[in-house]
Design a protein around this motif. Structure first.
Motif, PDB file in Angstrom:
ATOM      1  N   LEU A 165      35.604 -13.297 -93.316  1.00  0.00           N
ATOM      2  CA  LEU A 165      34.966 -12.691 -92.805  1.00  0.00           C
ATOM      3  C   LEU A 165      34.418 -12.506 -90.910  1.00  0.00           C
ATOM      4  O   LEU A 165      34.317 -11.944 -90.719  1.00  0.00           O
ATOM      5  N   THR A 166      34.531 -13.772 -90.751  1.00  0.00           N
ATOM      6  CA  THR A 166      34.387 -13.845 -89.403  1.00  0.00           C
ATOM      7  C   THR A 166      35.529 -13.846 -88.476  1.00  0.00           C
ATOM      8  O   THR A 166      35.353 -12.863 -87.533  1.00  0.00           O
ATOM      9  N   GLN A 167      36.297 -13.840 -89.431  1.00  0.00           N
ATOM     10  CA  GLN A 167      38.046 -13.729 -88.819  1.00  0.00           C
ATOM     11  C   GLN A 167      37.876 -12.145 -88.367  1.00  0.00           C
ATOM     12  O   GLN A 167      38.704 -11.655 -87.623  1.00  0.00           O
ATOM     13  N   GLN A 168      37.934 -11.654 -89.773  1.00  0.00           N
ATOM     14  CA  GLN A 168      37.745 -10.302 -89.974  1.00  0.00           C
ATOM     15  C   GLN A 168      37.422  -9.436 -88.768  1.00  0.00           C
ATOM     16  O   GLN A 168      37.672  -8.755 -88.103  1.00  0.00           O
ATOM     17  N   VAL A 169      35.804 -10.163 -88.354  1.00  0.00           N
ATOM     18  CA  VAL A 169      35.440  -9.656 -87.274  1.00  0.00           C
ATOM     19  C   VAL A 169      35.460  -9.558 -85.995  1.00  0.00           C
ATOM     20  O   VAL A 169      36.032  -8.752 -85.092  1.00  0.00           O
TER      21      VAL A 169
ATOM     22  N   LEU B 295      38.078 -17.484 -81.737  1.00  0.00           N
ATOM     23  CA  LEU B 295      37.066 -17.133 -81.873  1.00  0.00           C
ATOM     24  C   LEU B 295      36.218 -17.242 -82.602  1.00  0.00           C
ATOM     25  O   LEU B 295      35.155 -16.498 -82.453  1.00  0.00           O
ATOM     26  N   ALA B 296      36.695 -17.009 -84.123  1.00  0.00           N
ATOM     27  CA  ALA B 296      35.334 -17.143 -84.983  1.00  0.00           C
ATOM     28  C   ALA B 296      34.861 -18.323 -85.181  1.00  0.00           C
ATOM     29  O   ALA B 296      33.196 -18.427 -85.659  1.00  0.00           O
ATOM     30  N   THR B 297      35.247 -19.296 -84.563  1.00  0.00           N
ATOM     31  CA  THR B 297      34.517 -20.590 -84.442  1.00  0.00           C
ATOM     32  C   THR B 297      33.037 -20.309 -83.260  1.00  0.00           C
ATOM     33  O   THR B 297      32.424 -20.682 -83.475  1.00  0.00           O
ATOM     34  N   ARG B 298      33.085 -19.951 -82.822  1.00  0.00           N
ATOM     35  CA  ARG B 298      32.515 -19.669 -81.358  1.00  0.00           C
ATOM     36  C   ARG B 298      31.552 -18.733 -81.707  1.00  0.00           C
ATOM     37  O   ARG B 298      30.524 -19.139 -80.974  1.00  0.00           O
TER      38      ARG B 298
ATOM     39  N   ASP C 253      24.088 -13.917 -91.459  1.00  0.00           N
ATOM     40  CA  ASP C 253      24.079 -12.309 -91.181  1.00  0.00           C
ATOM     41  C   ASP C 253      24.287 -11.395 -90.549  1.00  0.00           C
ATOM     42  O   ASP C 253      24.653 -10.217 -90.647  1.00  0.00           O
ATOM     43  N   LYS C 254      24.221 -11.952 -88.567  1.00  0.00           N
ATOM     44  CA  LYS C 254      24.207 -11.179 -87.956  1.00  0.00           C
ATOM     45  C   LYS C 254      25.862 -11.129 -87.824  1.00  0.00           C
ATOM     46  O   LYS C 254      26.997  -9.810 -87.371  1.00  0.00           O
ATOM     47  N   ILE C 255      27.239 -11.168 -87.912  1.00  0.00           N
ATOM     48  CA  ILE C 255      27.421 -11.567 -88.402  1.00  0.00           C
ATOM     49  C   ILE C 255      28.618 -10.395 -89.156  1.00  0.00           C
ATOM     50  O   ILE C 255      29.373  -9.618 -88.828  1.00  0.00           O
ATOM     51  N   LEU C 256      27.803 -10.723 -91.122  1.00  0.00           N
ATOM     52  CA  LEU C 256      27.969 -10.033 -91.424  1.00  0.00           C
ATOM     53  C   LEU C 256      27.405  -8.214 -91.220  1.00  0.00           C
ATOM     54  O   LEU C 256      28.592  -7.010 -91.622  1.00  0.00           O
ATOM     55  N   ALA C 257      26.846  -8.467 -90.656  1.00  0.00           N
ATOM     56  CA  ALA C 257      26.626  -6.785 -89.767  1.00  0.00           C
ATOM     57  C   ALA C 257      27.738  -6.015 -88.793  1.00  0.00           C
ATOM     58  O   ALA C 257      27.483  -5.274 -88.989  1.00  0.00           O
ATOM     59  N   TYR C 258      27.931  -6.799 -88.203  1.00  0.00           N
ATOM     60  CA  TYR C 258      29.202  -6.788 -87.485  1.00  0.00           C
ATOM     61  C   TYR C 258      30.558  -6.114 -88.404  1.00  0.00           C
ATOM     62  O   TYR C 258      30.872  -5.104 -87.777  1.00  0.00           O
ATOM     63  N   TYR C 259      30.699  -6.618 -89.279  1.00  0.00           N
ATOM     64  CA  TYR C 259      31.639  -6.520 -90.304  1.00  0.00           C
ATOM     65  C   TYR C 259      31.190  -4.962 -90.959  1.00  0.00           C
ATOM     66  O   TYR C 259      31.923  -3.851 -90.937  1.00  0.00           O
TER      67      TYR C 259
END
Length: 783
Positions: free
Chosen positions: A115-119, A140-143, A151-157
């Motif tokens: 999901l991080t990579q998809q963001v 960029l996902a690791t960064r 949770d913030k990343i999930l909210a981005y998605y």
């Protein structure tokens, strides 16, 4: 130390490269991942969606939301990335499997993205799907994992994932496909939205629906297998249908949305709107629109304010009419002719300054100021009327005469203190018509002003009889905004509390609309101070009312300014006003501000402070400045014979037989009209014929008016009609002699009317009675 130096010198290029790589890695991720325009979204005070305005790029993309419903969160993790909370931004196992499958197939069969990579991919829209791009996404996902919480990343998605068509983000998708908030979605609905970003084209009806249904049910089966849901929930979920077409987003307060978007474009705004009330007012306006449109009256607006916090509770900027009749125009902040809606401010100003008492008799007689000739709506005159009743009946002539007495500049100054932004010109521009609709204002400013007056009364009662410096402040539609009323002070802000209270007492007695058959019952259950207004040419109809807790303002008319017969405040705007008050909670009446009042003796018949000659006296509370008003001028002490038939004096009657009596006497012109509406009014008795020293006599013209230009029409035979001259004489039994330009025209007795046929041009009319008292009037006869 030398050894370390040699080591650094030998590998300094390597170290420098590492530092540069770390710096590049640190700054490789943009500070703002998503810069796409978002929709303007407004909600009620309880977070219910009221409406949304699509983003500039034509996408239904709601502003970023950090809150993710638990059901959707569970579904998306089980469908897309079960190890989301464990990996550092990429999943090596998934990448290896994807690479193996893709090499075998010779194409891209499997993504393996977290999901991080998809963001990251969503933020880098338009990039080709390649292994190089995949490597960039991984870095960029690791960064992103280092910078933001999971949770913030999930909210981005959830805020930026595509959900088919022009729908982006979970919040927009929830409303477009299920017509409800994402927090209220079922397991089946949450699962449907969880699988959509993986293949957004599946949302459209047709053959894709079967594929979408299978993907959703597989996810539900997985939730069952993992004991996330029980079998009953699973069985109920799989029989739920799929959305067939997008729902239109709610448009409960479209004109408020339009207003909010001007200052908060692309933002999520929690307003102060009470959604149930807004919907009720919408229904009321629609019902009245259906009736009014039959008379070609197409537009109306309603504003409801909370007096205590100055929040907007309902905002209806227009009727549900069509584009031809300008349904998109927000009338609430548009300048319109005020009609009589400003009269209460004149009444309050005169009370406040001590120029008037609440029930003082004011003249209601034919009046002309230069070329200005105000008339009452019903074209009749009362002669004399209590100021409070003149206000409650919205009589024009008394209002103009009061304004002339009070002073146009003084009144204009008070109105400017109310911060009416459409009052742009000096007092001389408006003239005396200022109090009858010669100026323009808007529903927002007028409601704001009445709310300020009501709040002044409330604060005065709630504090130690104090005022607030910033009482006349702007209302707000933002739920988070707290109005600052300023510091407490013993000095009034504009009007003192007593003047406001007495003004409201007068406004409370206004008759309800004729269509409200039970208004007497309504009167007892809800005490409302209210006022209507109708502009010249029947272009604008107003009604504004206030209680201790609420202000309701209504405007009715046509947005293009077209006047219509029957477009009258009490007939069109007032029924809407009372329908709105019907759905508002009851309010207690305002507390009487005793600290700003004084109990005094008032003459019952004149409303002035009682003089020694007043025969009927009442004790009333008046404003403090009311003590400056003069005593009753209309009661005189007269001397009668023992039968009280004639006036006498010592020249004709023995002093022991003379009776002294108080008598209510109006000036002749006022008396002429007053006695037609008051049959118990008794003119002064005549002096007995044998008495000398007759009292003073007064004469006043009823018609023509001062400096009047008169056109005499012709009848069907081509003959010019006559001009009827009329006067009022304090002793009607006197003989009066009439002259036109020093030419004797005739005499009258008892009924002082004379018909003449003057030539075109200027003339002077002179009347002289048998005792030599005279009056003159200039007129001009035109063709």
């Amino acid at each position: 130390m030398g050894k370390i130096d040699r080591h650094i010198k030998k590998y300094k290029v390597n170290y420098l490269s590492i530092v540069l790589l770390l710096i590049a890695y640190y700054f490789c991720l943009p500070k703002q991942l998503f810069k796409d325009p978002t929709a303007t979204v407004i909600t009620s005070s309880n977070n219910d969606l009221l409406g949304a305005q699509i983003a500039k790029d034509g996408q239904w993309r709601f502003p970023h939301n950090d809150s993710i419903p638990e059901k959707f969160k569970t579904c998306i993790l089980h469908f897309e990335d079960e190890y989301f909370y464990k990996h550092p931004g990429f999943n090596p196992v998934s990448i290896a499997k994807a690479l193996r499958d893709n090499l075998k197939s010779g194409g891209v069969k499997r993504g393996g993205s977290t999901l991080t990579q998809q963001v990251i991919r969503l933020s880098r829209k338009g990039q080709n799907r390649s292994y190089v791009e995949k490597l960039k996404e991984l870095i960029l996902a690791t960064r992103l994992e280092l910078r933001e919480s999971k949770d913030k990343i999930l909210a981005y998605y959830s805020s930026n994932a595509p959900f088919g068509g022009n729908v982006v983000g979970l919040d927009a998708a929830s409303w477009r496909y299920f017509n409800r908030n994402a927090n209220d979605l079922s397991w089946a609905e949450s699962a449907t939205l969880a699988v959509l970003p993986n293949a957004p084209s599946l949302i459209y009806p047709g053959k894709n629906q079967e594929r979408l249904l299978k993907k959703r049910n597989r996810l539900l089966k997985k939730l069952l297998s993992n004991a996330i849901i029980d079998s009953l929930t699973y069985n109920l979920a799989i029989i739920e249908g799929l959305p067939q077409k997008p729902y239109p987003l709610p448009q409960i307060a479209p004109h408020l949305l339009q207003k909010v978007s001007k200052s908060h474009y692309g933002q999520f705004v929690k307003t102060s709107i009470n959604k149930p009330l807004q919907e009720q007012v919408n229904h009321i306006v629609k019902a009245h629109y259906n009736q009014l449109s039959q008379n070609e009256i197409y537009n109306a607006a309603v504003l409801v304010l909370d007096v205590k916090n100055r929040h907007v509770l309902a905002y209806v900027g227009n009727t549900p009419t069509d584009k031809t009749h300008q349904n998109e125009v927000d009338i609430i902040d548009k300048p319109r002719s005020t009609g009589s809606i400003l009269k209460p401010f004149l009444y309050a100003a005169m009370l406040d300054s001590g120029d008037l008492l609440p029930h003082t008799l004011v003249a209601d007689v034919p009046t002309q100021f230069g070329n200005y000739n105000p008339e009452n709506y019903n074209k009749t005159y009362d002669g004399a009327v209590p100021a409070s009743r003149a206000l409650s009946r919205s009589l024009n002539v008394p209002a103009v005469r009061m304004l002339q007495q009070f002073g146009l500049d003084r009144y204009h100054h008070y109105l400017k203190q109310l911060r009416l932004k459409d009052l742009k010109y000096p007092a001389s521009h408006y003239g005396l018509s200022l109090v009858l609709g010669g100026a323009e204002s808007n529903l927002w400013d007028l409601c704001k002003s009445y709310a300020a007056l009501s709040s002044t009364l409330n604060h005065f009662s709630e504090t130690s009889s104090e005022y607030f410096e910033n009482e006349f402040t702007e209302p707000t539609f933002l739920a988070s905004e707290v109005i600052d009323f300023g510091q407490k002070t013993t000095d009034k802000t504009l009007f003192d509390a007593a003047s406001i209270y007495l003004t409201y007492e007068s406004m409370k007695t206004v008759n309800r609309p004729e269509s409200d058959e039970s208004w007497e019952f309504f009167d007892g259950s809800k005490q409302i101070a209210w006022k209507t207004g109708t502009s010249f040419g029947f272009r604008d109809a107003w009604a504004i009312g206030t209680t201790k807790d609420y202000v309701v303002g209504v405007w009715v008319g046509n947005a293009d300014g077209e006047g219509r017969p029957g477009l009258v405040g009490v007939q069109t705007a007032a029924p809407i006003l009372f329908d709105v008050f019907d759905v508002l909670p009851n309010s207690e009446w305002f507390a009487k501000p005793f600290d700003e009042m004084q109990q005094v003796s008032i003459c019952k018949w004149s409303g002035y402070r009682a003089s020694p000659n007043c025969d009927v006296i009442e004790e009333q509370y008046i404003q403090q400045n009311g003590l400056k008003t003069k005593p009753c001028p209309f009661h005189v002490l007269i001397h009668l014979d023992k039968n009280e038939t004639y006036q006498v004096n010592s020249s004709c009657e023995d002093i022991s037989n003379i009776k002294h009596k108080s008598w209510f006497v109006l000036p002749p012109l006022m008396a002429h009209y007053y006695k037609t509406k008051n049959p118990f009014y008794k003119p002064l008795p005549k002096f007995r014929s044998d008495c000398f020293g007759d009292a003073s006599v007064s004469i006043d013209f009823i018609y023509p008016k001062t400096n009047n230009t008169i056109f005499l029409p012709k009848d069907f035979d081509g003959e010019t009609n006559q001009l009827i001259l009329k006067i009022a004489h304090s002793k009607p039994e006197s003989t009066v002699f009439w002259y036109v330009d020093e030419t004797f025209m005739g005499s009258t007795k008892a009924i002082h009317e004379l018909a003449i046929q003057p030539k075109v041009g200027k003339h002077i009319i002179t009347v002289v009675d048998e005792l030599g008292n005279e009056a003159k009037r200039w007129i001009e006869i035109s063709k």
